[in-house]
Design an enzyme around this catalytic site. Sequence first.
Site, mmCIF file in Angstrom:
data_model
loop_
_atom_site.group_PDB
_atom_site.id
_atom_site.type_symbol
_atom_site.label_atom_id
_atom_site.label_comp_id
_atom_site.label_asym_id
_atom_site.label_seq_id
_atom_site.Cartn_x
_atom_site.Cartn_y
_atom_site.Cartn_z
ATOM 1 N N HIS A 7 19.114 -14.807 4.895
ATOM 2 C CA HIS A 7 20.422 -15.465 4.930
ATOM 3 C C HIS A 7 20.420 -16.485 6.047
ATOM 4 C CE1 HIS A 7 20.392 -11.623 7.086
ATOM 5 N NE2 HIS A 7 21.113 -12.220 8.016
ATOM 6 N N MET A 8 21.083 -17.592 5.770
ATOM 7 C CA MET A 8 21.270 -18.634 6.771
ATOM 8 C C MET A 8 22.698 -18.520 7.291
ATOM 9 S SD MET A 8 20.993 -22.680 6.131
ATOM 10 C CE MET A 8 19.238 -22.625 5.889
ATOM 11 N N ASN B 56 17.562 -15.293 11.151
ATOM 12 C CA ASN B 56 16.889 -14.289 11.969
ATOM 13 C C ASN B 56 15.797 -13.612 11.156
ATOM 14 O OD1 ASN B 56 18.560 -14.588 14.293
ATOM 15 N ND2 ASN B 56 20.183 -13.439 13.252
ATOM 16 N N ARG C 202 31.840 -15.797 3.494
ATOM 17 C CA ARG C 202 32.171 -15.656 4.916
ATOM 18 C C ARG C 202 31.573 -14.368 5.474
ATOM 19 N NH1 ARG C 202 35.184 -19.846 6.226
ATOM 20 N NH2 ARG C 202 36.656 -20.566 4.636
ATOM 21 N N ASP C 203 31.030 -14.481 6.711
ATOM 22 C CA ASP C 203 30.516 -13.292 7.399
ATOM 23 C C ASP C 203 31.685 -12.356 7.706
ATOM 24 O OD1 ASP C 203 27.702 -12.764 9.257
ATOM 25 O OD2 ASP C 203 29.493 -11.571 9.692
ATOM 26 N N ILE C 204 31.469 -11.070 7.487
ATOM 27 C CA ILE C 204 32.533 -10.075 7.668
ATOM 28 C C ILE C 204 32.875 -9.894 9.146
ATOM 29 C CG2 ILE C 204 31.114 -7.980 7.889
ATOM 30 C CD1 ILE C 204 32.975 -6.730 5.746
#
Length: 118
Positions: free
Chosen positions: A101-102, A88, A30-32
């Site tokens: 990263h996706m 990105n 999970r993104d922080i």
Amino acid sequence: MAEETIFSKIIRREIPAEILFQDELVTAFRDISAKAPTHILIIPNHLIPTVNDIKASDEKALGRMMSVAAKLAQEEGVAEGGYRLIMNCNEDAGQEVFHIHMHLLGGHALGPMLSQKR
Ligand code: AMP
């Protein structure tokens, strides 16, 4: 030799992260700083700094990133409603961490793909 980022430490479980999936090729966590109800990052276990650095030998890991995205979208319950996958590359895209990263984003209507600002 490219410099390791914080994501290498997450892969090796040296710093905490909510890891949802890991195999010999990729890790998903999970993104922080979640930008949507579901915001997961899917990364190759070996360091590729940017999309510009991808080589043919990376294709297996990149394919796995896609299939893991589809699997996690199902598990998160966002597959039917819809979701967005983003990678990105470099400054104009706002890349902050130089280990590709996706982003898997979903859980509500995400709006237009790009801001209209120039
Ligand atoms: P990007 O701007 O595409 O390089 O995205 C980098 C993403 O990594 C951002 O969404 C950050 O919130 C996320 N991020 C940075 N550090 C961590 C961390 N330690 N654990 C989880 N996500 C992180």
